[in-house]
Design an enzyme around this catalytic site. Sequence first.
Site, short mmCIF file in Angstrom:
data_model
loop_
_atom_site.label_atom_id
_atom_site.label_comp_id
_atom_site.label_asym_id
_atom_site.label_seq_id
_atom_site.Cartn_x
_atom_site.Cartn_y
_atom_site.Cartn_z
N GLY A 1 4.15 30.17 87.99
CA GLY A 1 3.73 28.79 88.28
C GLY A 1 2.24 28.62 88.06
N LEU B 1 17.54 53.42 79.27
CA LEU B 1 16.96 52.76 80.44
C LEU B 1 18.03 52.07 81.30
CD1 LEU B 1 14.37 51.45 81.83
CD2 LEU B 1 14.74 49.54 80.26
N ARG C 1 1.35 41.90 98.64
CA ARG C 1 2.38 42.09 99.67
C ARG C 1 3.70 42.39 98.98
NH1 ARG C 1 0.69 36.81 99.88
NH2 ARG C 1 2.04 35.40 98.71
N ASP D 1 5.13 37.99 89.62
CA ASP D 1 4.60 36.82 90.33
C ASP D 1 3.57 36.08 89.46
OD1 ASP D 1 4.28 35.04 92.37
OD2 ASP D 1 3.11 36.37 93.65
N HIS E 1 7.92 29.94 83.77
CA HIS E 1 9.12 30.78 83.89
C HIS E 1 9.64 31.19 82.50
CE1 HIS E 1 9.02 30.26 88.12
NE2 HIS E 1 9.42 29.01 88.13
N SER F 1 16.25 36.14 97.92
CA SER F 1 17.16 35.38 98.79
C SER F 1 16.41 34.22 99.45
CB SER F 1 17.82 36.30 99.83
OG SER F 1 16.92 37.27 100.30
C1 FPP Z 1 7.25 34.16 90.44
O1 FPP Z 1 6.44 33.15 89.94
C2 FPP Z 1 8.42 34.37 89.62
C3 FPP Z 1 9.71 34.06 90.00
C4 FPP Z 1 10.05 33.44 91.29
C5 FPP Z 1 10.84 34.31 89.14
C6 FPP Z 1 10.71 35.36 88.07
C7 FPP Z 1 11.71 35.02 87.04
C8 FPP Z 1 11.57 35.17 85.72
C9 FPP Z 1 10.41 35.83 85.10
C10 FPP Z 1 12.59 34.64 84.77
C11 FPP Z 1 14.01 35.14 84.90
C12 FPP Z 1 14.21 36.59 85.07
C13 FPP Z 1 14.88 37.43 84.22
C14 FPP Z 1 15.14 38.85 84.62
C15 FPP Z 1 15.35 37.01 82.89
P1 FPP Z 1 6.13 31.92 90.89
O2 FPP Z 1 6.97 30.77 90.45
O3 FPP Z 1 6.31 32.31 92.33
O4 FPP Z 1 4.62 31.69 90.54
P2 FPP Z 1 3.49 31.09 91.50
O5 FPP Z 1 3.37 32.02 92.68
O6 FPP Z 1 2.28 31.11 90.63
O7 FPP Z 1 3.94 29.71 91.87
#
Ligand code: FPP
Length: 247
Positions: A21, A129, A192, A18, A35, A64
Amino acid sequence: MAEDCPQKVPAHVAIIMDGNGRWARARGLPRTMGHKKGVEAVREAVRTAGDLGISYLTLFAFSSENWRRPEAEVTDLMGLLKAFIRRDLADLHRENVRIRIIGEREHLRSDILPLLLEAEETTRNNTALTLVIAFNYGSRDEITRAMRKIAREVEAGRLQPQAITPELIDAHLDTAGMPDPDLIIRTSGEERLSNFLLWQGAYSELVFVPEFWPDFSRELFISTLERFATRERRFGGLAPITAAAGQ
Ligand code: FPP
């Protein structure tokens, strides 16, 4: 095994990645850059898990519920996952990593499903792994799908309701055959589970770290494992010393 490895390494570590962003916003960058950096952190986490002898690493890549994000961000996340599989599959295979995907597959777009299946198929006999990518995953959806499968077997007369046990439910989940996570880590300071491994995480240790996912380095991974190593896991029983004293 690496020299900097903590003594008690969990067999299965699951991570809620997490804060991509917020990492980007703190630097005045577009979310997409967060990302992108997040994918680099994925690579480092996979390498570290392999080096430390962790058997299963589960990463929550797309939930989802993430479909509710703006279309451009969904497309971006899909693109990153596709690029990761295209670019990294050969390396992961060479490193003997087995890939498994959990999450709902039936309704996935035709440009992503074949890639996920290829990743699983190519690496199915690998023995280092196991990298589990939770994609289009939500625990309640997973449990609902498992319940439907079980209900169909009961309806067809192949299964008696008394035969429904926790083990049978386990065997109908996307994670069938995997050990439960010993440790669930969430980055970014949120505390959470967000619909992640709710059944499997019944006895998992939870560790929340304040750093955003793109900053999840090898050192931070190891210090998180050290925190895990200090935990006493009782699985509903008693601490050994209390049990021995009969208290
Ligand atoms: C949360 O950050 C992260 C995600 C929703 C996606 C995680 C995905 C990746 C790290 C890239 C792709 C994955 C792989 C396995 C190659 P957020 O956007 O919710 O951040 P924020 O809460 O600060 O807005």
